[in-house]
Design a protein around this motif. Sequence first.
Motif, PDB file in Angstrom:
ATOM      1  N   SER A  61       0.834  -1.304   0.013  1.00 53.37           N
ATOM      2  CA  SER A  61      -0.172   0.110   0.159  1.00 53.37           C
ATOM      3  C   SER A  61       0.959   1.277  -0.073  1.00 53.37           C
ATOM      4  O   SER A  61       0.564   2.307  -0.482  1.00 53.37           O
ATOM      5  N   LYS A  65       1.769   4.203  -3.378  1.00 53.46           N
ATOM      6  CA  LYS A  65       1.601   5.835  -3.131  1.00 53.46           C
ATOM      7  C   LYS A  65       2.841   6.544  -3.653  1.00 53.46           C
ATOM      8  O   LYS A  65       2.924   7.584  -3.848  1.00 53.46           O
ATOM      9  N   SER A  75       4.726  16.817  -0.925  1.00 56.50           N
ATOM     10  CA  SER A  75       4.687  15.630  -0.360  1.00 56.50           C
ATOM     11  C   SER A  75       5.962  15.679   0.606  1.00 56.50           C
ATOM     12  O   SER A  75       6.862  16.175   0.475  1.00 56.50           O
ATOM     13  N   ASP A 148     -10.211  10.443   4.307  1.00 54.15           N
ATOM     14  CA  ASP A 148      -9.113   9.761   4.753  1.00 54.15           C
ATOM     15  C   ASP A 148      -8.855   9.320   6.148  1.00 54.15           C
ATOM     16  O   ASP A 148      -8.358   8.272   6.442  1.00 54.15           O
TER      17      ASP A 148
END
Length: 413
Positions: A61, A65, A75, A148
């Motif tokens: 996962s 990303k 980010s 989220d």
Amino acid sequence: MQDSQIGIIGAGVVGLSTALWLQKAGYQVTLIDKELPGMGTSFGNAGLFADYARLPFARFSMMRKMPGLLMDNSSPLSMHSSYIPSLLPYGWRFFKACFADNYAKGKAALSQLHQHTVPADETLLRMSNAQDLIRAEGCLGLFASQQDFLSAQQGDLLERQQQGVNLEFLNAGQVADLEPDLAAFHAGGVFYPDTRFTVSPVGLCRRYADFFTENGGKIIRDHALSITPKLPGVSVKLTDETLDFDHLVICAGVASKALLTPLGVKMPMVSERGYHLTLDLANKKLQRPVGWLDKSVFLTPMNDGVRLAGTAEFAEADAPLDESKAHTMLEHAKVMLGEAPEITSTWVGSRPSTPDSLPVIGPLKRYPQISLGFGHGHLGLTFGAVTGQLITRAIQGESDTVDLAPFAPERFS
């Protein structure tokens, strides 16, 4: 045992913790570091004893990303193009660590280690009279959107609950009750009531160092250039002298890799740099660490101001500070606080990160007179005390309730 001489390379929180445990066990201990105690990576951490951090970063996962994160200038993840060749061995092992069986093993190993952190911490805090530097106000992790937040509740936060982590879900109003000076940028979040933090990471290291020297420990300010195993013992070459020890412990973070490579010990450990800004919030106050989890930044109240810490920048440890990273972090802080705080200092340091998210703890099979304690990534403060305790027990030949196999140096061979 009283005559056994043990050297430790690295006077960060892991090296200092190890020194205290070895000294407590009766060994004569010498610490070697080119910097003053606590002035390396340990100086700049977010200050959390992160009892909730029991999930390896290495999972699919997270991998999915990464491309998006790397293309997003705002980010927390970035890498220098010149550092990519150094990342290739790390990347391959990171990929392998993501598979379900390996991820489950990593999660179990971290959970096992966490079971012993608090008593190990308390022992060293009492010994060094450093309890006044610790706060037990819990920790908040916030999400900007309800979507989220719900995804996390069904994902990482659910896994942590299943591991036995004490946590509570809070809505936006409940968060505001705990931290009224935060802006209303969030949809709520998670509260970890058992999480502690230090108001001075470097102050904690200095307490440890002071107790160590007051009780006969020796600290040498010098650069460890190389190590040579002998029969018996091991020698350490410094700038102008060579020291001999019965046993050596390497706790030098990223620099440990260069010391071990000539011995044929290859570590796929990389430099993952973190930044912090010290902020003056004027009339605003925080009672506890507050993280904006979408952006991977934490605000922690400390003695010298509020520390804004975060980012994961894969680059050479000595690369110049990237002002754009500090600017991005400040923009996140503006959103969290609702106004622009004053910056009083900026810092960058290099975390030693392993591809499976597990530290390296224990003796080398080929050279049992050399033990290792590094690669803690984001968890050096969290695992410092227990790492020192486990290394000491292994040197003493004592059996331990913690299985060191998942942390063995040879797992990367």
